[in-house]
Scaffold this motif. Structure first.
Motif, PDB file in Angstrom:
ATOM      1  N   SER A   1      -4.175   7.383 -10.719  1.00 23.30           N
ATOM      2  CA  SER A   1      -4.313   6.516  -9.593  1.00 23.30           C
ATOM      3  C   SER A   1      -4.279   5.499  -9.669  1.00 23.30           C
ATOM      4  N   TYR A   2      -4.824   4.334 -10.467  1.00 22.32           N
ATOM      5  CA  TYR A   2      -4.296   3.035  -9.747  1.00 22.32           C
ATOM      6  C   TYR A   2      -2.727   2.773  -9.885  1.00 22.32           C
ATOM      7  N   LEU A   3      -2.184   3.380 -11.001  1.00 21.76           N
ATOM      8  CA  LEU A   3      -1.134   2.755 -12.031  1.00 21.76           C
ATOM      9  C   LEU A   3      -0.340   3.915  -9.957  1.00 21.76           C
ATOM     10  N   GLY A   4      -0.065   4.651  -9.534  1.00 17.62           N
ATOM     11  CA  GLY A   4      -0.219   5.415  -8.525  1.00 17.62           C
ATOM     12  C   GLY A   4      -0.045   4.622  -6.931  1.00 17.62           C
ATOM     13  N   TYR A   5      -1.290   3.893  -7.148  1.00 17.98           N
ATOM     14  CA  TYR A   5      -1.241   3.319  -6.186  1.00 17.98           C
ATOM     15  C   TYR A   5      -0.638   2.275  -5.942  1.00 17.98           C
ATOM     16  N   VAL A   6      -0.465   1.212  -7.482  1.00 19.92           N
ATOM     17  CA  VAL A   6       0.442  -0.025  -7.286  1.00 19.92           C
ATOM     18  C   VAL A   6       1.625   0.264  -7.769  1.00 19.92           C
TER      19      VAL A   6
END
Length: 259
Positions: A251-256
């Motif tokens: 999720s964090y990588l997708g957000y970034v």
């Protein structure tokens, strides 16, 4: 320790464990050995342990069954010289080999088991523990339940013969003179089909008013362990944690990436 069960896996060790518990013994089977003594037994297999260390490890334990204790039986007997020895066997080596290879097949084909072992820290430690068993000749079988490696059935049967012959020879004083021979009344060669009488006579116990247990037919113990044991409950909890961490990371990588 009162009894050391030296029989190879798939010789009725789970049935014998149930029978001995019915007779009132505190038994450390495969699960208890892994749950309570994983690091100690890995050391025992990798570099060895002293008699004092074995006595500490198995303090309060009446009986050990299955691996790795079956392969450490000589060392355990040096630590507990008054213990009786039970060697479980099958009808013949062909029957044993078929059963042993079926157990590996069931484990390899259990998708849930494979998934759990990959995502769990404890599962990976258990796999490393399994690798230590190769020091005792289990390289003749697949070193991991998940490897689809070819198996030399002749070599597997030879390992079975070697193990059984050595247990009998040592206990009857034909080899390994450094280990004092066990009196003949301290060794029982036992087949599950023999039932309660020879086992109870050997141990000096009354015959229970219950059928002799028969467990792990066709490798069913794999599903039982995954679904019921404390070891795999812990492994499942670790997998849930790993999946949560992985989901947060994705999720964090997708957000970034897509911000």
């Amino acid at each position: 320790m009162k009894v050391i069960c030296a029989g190879m896996p798939k010789t009725g060790t789970k049935s014998l464990c149930s029978a001995l518990r019915t007779l009132g013994y505190n038994v450390y089977d495969f699960e208890e050995q892994i749950w309570f003594l994983l690091d100690d037994l890995k050391k025992a297999m990798d570099i060895g342990c002293t008699a004092e260390e074995y006595r500490r490890m198995f303090s309060g334990v009446d009986v050990v069954t299955d691996i790795p204790a079956a392969f450490l039986w000589e060392e355990l007997h040096r630590a507990f010289p008054d213990a009786k020895v039970i060697l479980t066997t099958r009808k013949n080596e062909d029957e044993w080999c078929t059963s042993a290879l079926q157990q590996f097949k069931v484990a390899r084909e259990n998708v849930v088991l494979r998934f759990l072992m990959m995502l769990s820290y404890t599962g990976r430690r258990v796999q490393a523990y399994g690798n230590s068993l190769t020091r005792f000749g289990l390289t003749l079988m697949p070193s991991s339940p998940f490897r689809r490696a070819p198996v030399n059935e002749y070599a597997v049967k030879m390992r079975y013969r070697e193990h059984n012959s050595h247990v009998i020879a040592v206990n009857y004083g034909f080899s390994n003179k450094s280990l004092q021979a066990t009196p003949k009344d301290q060794l029982l060669q036992f087949n599950m089909k023999d039932g309660w009488k020879p086992l109870c006579d050997f141990l000096g116990k009354p015959i229970p008013d219950a059928p002799f247990p028969h467990r792990n037919k066709g490798g069913q113990i794999v599903d039982e362990m995954v679904n019921e044991t404390e070891l795999f409950k812990k492994i499942k909890r670790e997998c849930i944690f790993s999946l949560c961490v992985l989901a947060l990371l994705i999720s964090y990588l997708g957000y970034v990436l897509f911000l």
